[in-house]
Write a protein that holds these residues in place. Structure first.
Motif, PDB file in Angstrom:
ATOM      1  N   GLU A 111       0.810  -1.226   0.000  1.00  0.00           N
ATOM      2  CA  GLU A 111       0.000   0.000   0.000  1.00  0.00           C
ATOM      3  C   GLU A 111       0.840   1.271   0.000  1.00  0.00           C
ATOM      4  O   GLU A 111       0.307   2.368  -0.101  1.00  0.00           O
ATOM      5  N   TYR A 112       2.159   1.129   0.078  1.00  0.00           N
ATOM      6  CA  TYR A 112       3.024   2.300   0.099  1.00  0.00           C
ATOM      7  C   TYR A 112       3.845   2.462  -1.184  1.00  0.00           C
ATOM      8  O   TYR A 112       4.928   3.011  -1.166  1.00  0.00           O
ATOM      9  N   PHE A 113       3.283   1.998  -2.295  1.00  0.00           N
ATOM     10  CA  PHE A 113       3.910   2.275  -3.586  1.00  0.00           C
ATOM     11  C   PHE A 113       3.646   3.725  -3.964  1.00  0.00           C
ATOM     12  O   PHE A 113       2.564   4.264  -3.691  1.00  0.00           O
ATOM     13  N   ILE A 114       4.637   4.355  -4.585  1.00  0.00           N
ATOM     14  CA  ILE A 114       4.524   5.736  -5.049  1.00  0.00           C
ATOM     15  C   ILE A 114       5.047   5.817  -6.481  1.00  0.00           C
ATOM     16  O   ILE A 114       5.718   4.909  -6.961  1.00  0.00           O
ATOM     17  N   ASP A 115       4.742   6.906  -7.150  1.00  0.00           N
ATOM     18  CA  ASP A 115       5.218   7.153  -8.506  1.00  0.00           C
ATOM     19  C   ASP A 115       6.734   7.317  -8.458  1.00  0.00           C
ATOM     20  O   ASP A 115       7.249   8.243  -7.832  1.00  0.00           O
ATOM     21  N   ALA A 116       7.449   6.429  -9.126  1.00  0.00           N
ATOM     22  CA  ALA A 116       8.918   6.445  -9.085  1.00  0.00           C
ATOM     23  C   ALA A 116       9.500   7.718  -9.680  1.00  0.00           C
ATOM     24  O   ALA A 116      10.564   8.174  -9.260  1.00  0.00           O
ATOM     25  N   ARG A 117       8.814   8.316 -10.637  1.00  0.00           N
ATOM     26  CA  ARG A 117       9.331   9.526 -11.289  1.00  0.00           C
ATOM     27  C   ARG A 117       9.280  10.740 -10.363  1.00  0.00           C
ATOM     28  O   ARG A 117       9.972  11.722 -10.587  1.00  0.00           O
ATOM     29  N   GLU A 118       8.451  10.666  -9.333  1.00  0.00           N
ATOM     30  CA  GLU A 118       8.312  11.762  -8.375  1.00  0.00           C
ATOM     31  C   GLU A 118       9.115  11.520  -7.098  1.00  0.00           C
ATOM     32  O   GLU A 118       9.177  12.385  -6.231  1.00  0.00           O
ATOM     33  N   ALA A 119       9.695  10.352  -6.973  1.00  0.00           N
ATOM     34  CA  ALA A 119      10.379   9.965  -5.731  1.00  0.00           C
ATOM     35  C   ALA A 119      11.779  10.557  -5.637  1.00  0.00           C
ATOM     36  O   ALA A 119      12.350  11.027  -6.616  1.00  0.00           O
ATOM     37  N   TRP A 120      12.300  10.512  -4.422  1.00  0.00           N
ATOM     38  CA  TRP A 120      13.680  10.894  -4.106  1.00  0.00           C
ATOM     39  C   TRP A 120      14.414   9.622  -3.725  1.00  0.00           C
ATOM     40  O   TRP A 120      13.846   8.739  -3.074  1.00  0.00           O
ATOM     41  N   TYR A 121      15.678   9.518  -4.110  1.00  0.00           N
ATOM     42  CA  TYR A 121      16.432   8.288  -3.911  1.00  0.00           C
ATOM     43  C   TYR A 121      17.736   8.563  -3.179  1.00  0.00           C
ATOM     44  O   TYR A 121      18.398   9.560  -3.439  1.00  0.00           O
ATOM     45  N   VAL A 122      18.091   7.639  -2.276  1.00  0.00           N
ATOM     46  CA  VAL A 122      19.388   7.700  -1.618  1.00  0.00           C
ATOM     47  C   VAL A 122      20.215   6.553  -2.192  1.00  0.00           C
ATOM     48  O   VAL A 122      19.836   5.381  -2.084  1.00  0.00           O
ATOM     49  N   ILE A 123      21.323   6.913  -2.817  1.00  0.00           N
ATOM     50  CA  ILE A 123      22.228   5.930  -3.409  1.00  0.00           C
ATOM     51  C   ILE A 123      23.511   5.897  -2.580  1.00  0.00           C
ATOM     52  O   ILE A 123      24.047   6.940  -2.233  1.00  0.00           O
ATOM     53  N   GLY A 124      23.974   4.681  -2.279  1.00  0.00           N
ATOM     54  CA  GLY A 124      25.232   4.525  -1.567  1.00  0.00           C
ATOM     55  C   GLY A 124      25.089   4.419  -0.057  1.00  0.00           C
ATOM     56  O   GLY A 124      26.076   4.564   0.664  1.00  0.00           O
ATOM     57  N   SER A 125      23.896   4.139   0.426  1.00  0.00           N
ATOM     58  CA  SER A 125      23.724   3.995   1.880  1.00  0.00           C
ATOM     59  C   SER A 125      24.245   2.632   2.331  1.00  0.00           C
ATOM     60  O   SER A 125      24.527   1.755   1.515  1.00  0.00           O
ATOM     61  N   GLU A 126      24.319   2.441   3.645  1.00  0.00           N
ATOM     62  CA  GLU A 126      24.763   1.160   4.190  1.00  0.00           C
ATOM     63  C   GLU A 126      23.654   0.116   4.213  1.00  0.00           C
ATOM     64  O   GLU A 126      23.920  -1.058   4.459  1.00  0.00           O
ATOM     65  N   LYS A 127      22.404   0.501   3.950  1.00  0.00           N
ATOM     66  CA  LYS A 127      21.274  -0.434   3.944  1.00  0.00           C
ATOM     67  C   LYS A 127      21.341  -1.308   2.702  1.00  0.00           C
ATOM     68  O   LYS A 127      21.630  -0.837   1.616  1.00  0.00           O
ATOM     69  N   VAL A 155      21.519  11.944  -1.981  1.00  0.00           N
ATOM     70  CA  VAL A 155      20.139  12.046  -2.453  1.00  0.00           C
ATOM     71  C   VAL A 155      20.104  12.482  -3.919  1.00  0.00           C
ATOM     72  O   VAL A 155      20.819  13.403  -4.319  1.00  0.00           O
ATOM     73  N   TYR A 156      19.257  11.794  -4.683  1.00  0.00           N
ATOM     74  CA  TYR A 156      19.058  12.105  -6.102  1.00  0.00           C
ATOM     75  C   TYR A 156      17.575  12.103  -6.444  1.00  0.00           C
ATOM     76  O   TYR A 156      16.793  11.413  -5.795  1.00  0.00           O
ATOM     77  N   GLN A 157      17.242  12.821  -7.505  1.00  0.00           N
ATOM     78  CA  GLN A 157      15.908  12.751  -8.086  1.00  0.00           C
ATOM     79  C   GLN A 157      15.947  11.715  -9.207  1.00  0.00           C
ATOM     80  O   GLN A 157      17.018  11.347  -9.705  1.00  0.00           O
ATOM     81  N   PHE A 158      14.793  11.271  -9.638  1.00  0.00           N
ATOM     82  CA  PHE A 158      14.661  10.225 -10.649  1.00  0.00           C
ATOM     83  C   PHE A 158      15.497  10.520 -11.896  1.00  0.00           C
ATOM     84  O   PHE A 158      16.256   9.664 -12.365  1.00  0.00           O
ATOM     85  N   ASP A 159      15.362  11.719 -12.455  1.00  0.00           N
ATOM     86  CA  ASP A 159      16.025  12.060 -13.713  1.00  0.00           C
ATOM     87  C   ASP A 159      17.546  12.193 -13.588  1.00  0.00           C
ATOM     88  O   ASP A 159      18.239  12.258 -14.603  1.00  0.00           O
ATOM     89  N   GLU A 160      18.061  12.224 -12.381  1.00  0.00           N
ATOM     90  CA  GLU A 160      19.512  12.346 -12.175  1.00  0.00           C
ATOM     91  C   GLU A 160      20.213  10.979 -12.160  1.00  0.00           C
ATOM     92  O   GLU A 160      21.430  10.913 -12.226  1.00  0.00           O
ATOM     93  N   ILE A 161      19.447   9.915 -12.101  1.00  0.00           N
ATOM     94  CA  ILE A 161      20.019   8.582 -11.959  1.00  0.00           C
ATOM     95  C   ILE A 161      20.382   8.014 -13.332  1.00  0.00           C
ATOM     96  O   ILE A 161      19.572   8.029 -14.255  1.00  0.00           O
ATOM     97  N   SER A 162      21.604   7.515 -13.425  1.00  0.00           N
ATOM     98  CA  SER A 162      22.082   6.940 -14.684  1.00  0.00           C
ATOM     99  C   SER A 162      22.510   5.492 -14.464  1.00  0.00           C
ATOM    100  O   SER A 162      22.758   5.065 -13.331  1.00  0.00           O
ATOM    101  N   ILE A 163      22.622   4.765 -15.539  1.00  0.00           N
ATOM    102  CA  ILE A 163      23.034   3.373 -15.482  1.00  0.00           C
ATOM    103  C   ILE A 163      24.443   3.248 -14.890  1.00  0.00           C
ATOM    104  O   ILE A 163      24.738   2.285 -14.183  1.00  0.00           O
ATOM    105  N   GLU A 164      25.281   4.222 -15.112  1.00  0.00           N
ATOM    106  CA  GLU A 164      26.648   4.202 -14.584  1.00  0.00           C
ATOM    107  C   GLU A 164      26.656   4.279 -13.053  1.00  0.00           C
ATOM    108  O   GLU A 164      27.570   3.764 -12.408  1.00  0.00           O
ATOM    109  N   MET A 165      25.675   4.930 -12.463  1.00  0.00           N
ATOM    110  CA  MET A 165      25.609   5.077 -11.003  1.00  0.00           C
ATOM    111  C   MET A 165      25.274   3.752 -10.313  1.00  0.00           C
ATOM    112  O   MET A 165      25.580   3.574  -9.138  1.00  0.00           O
ATOM    113  N   LEU A 166      24.640   2.861 -11.038  1.00  0.00           N
ATOM    114  CA  LEU A 166      24.200   1.604 -10.438  1.00  0.00           C
ATOM    115  C   LEU A 166      25.356   0.649 -10.262  1.00  0.00           C
ATOM    116  O   LEU A 166      25.366  -0.212  -9.445  1.00  0.00           O
TER     117      LEU A 166
END
Length: 166
Positions: A111-127, A155-166
């Motif tokens: 029930e806590y799904f959200i629109d991925a294009r509007e979400a904020w993402y944390v990349i590189g955390s310890e989780k 912290v990144y927005q959806f449009d800032e994420i690239s395949i290279e970051m993964l």
């Protein structure tokens, strides 16, 4: 008497329209949740084939424009690995991720799904997620910043994420 009746009718109409306007935001989020499919016990990740429900961290879903089918992912990392591939980018219609500020990390709730294009993402955390490091997803930037302060990353927005970051 007729003027009083007209004023009462006008007041009721204004109150009803105000109530509808205030509920539009909630209705939009509820509609999105209804569109995101539930992750069933035996669902496999579209990218890696792992059983999605066996792993912690945010999950993802992608709907195709052409077939209206849903692809489910065991992690946001796998989701992004799929949707950022050039051959898939044009085919993606809707994308959903969990809002991790509202659901437990070990077992995210549908029930806590959200629109991925509007979400904020944390990349590189310890989780960790299903595939090790994952992208922690949040509906609000403030929640992403709080998560980053506690678990590291950026912290990144959806449009800032690239395949290279993964």
């Amino acid at each position: 008497m007729r003027t009083l009746f007209s004023l009462q009718s006008l007041a009721i109409a204004l109150l009803l329209s105000l109530g509808v306007a205030c509920s539009d935001q909630n209705t939009e989020q509820q509609a999105m949740v209804r569109q995101a499919a539930a992750i069933e016990q035996a669902d496999e990740c579209h990218l890696c084939g792992m059983i999605i429900s066996r792993f912690p961290g945010p999950k993802g879903e992608s709907y195709s424009k052409s077939t209206e089918s849903v692809s489910k992912f065991c992690s946001t990392r796998d989701l992004f690995s799929y949707i950022l591939q050039p051959e898939n980018q044009r085919q993606v219609k809707e994308i959903y991720v969990h809002d991790m500020s509202k659901t437990p990390w070990q077992k995210p709730e549908d029930e806590y799904f959200i629109d991925a294009r509007e979400a904020w993402y944390v990349i590189g955390s310890e989780k960790k997620g299903a595939m090790g490091k994952t992208l922690a997803s949040f509906a609000r930037q403030e929640d992403a910043n709080s998560f980053m302060a506690e678990f590291g990353g950026k912290v990144y927005q959806f449009d800032e994420i690239s395949i290279e970051m993964l």
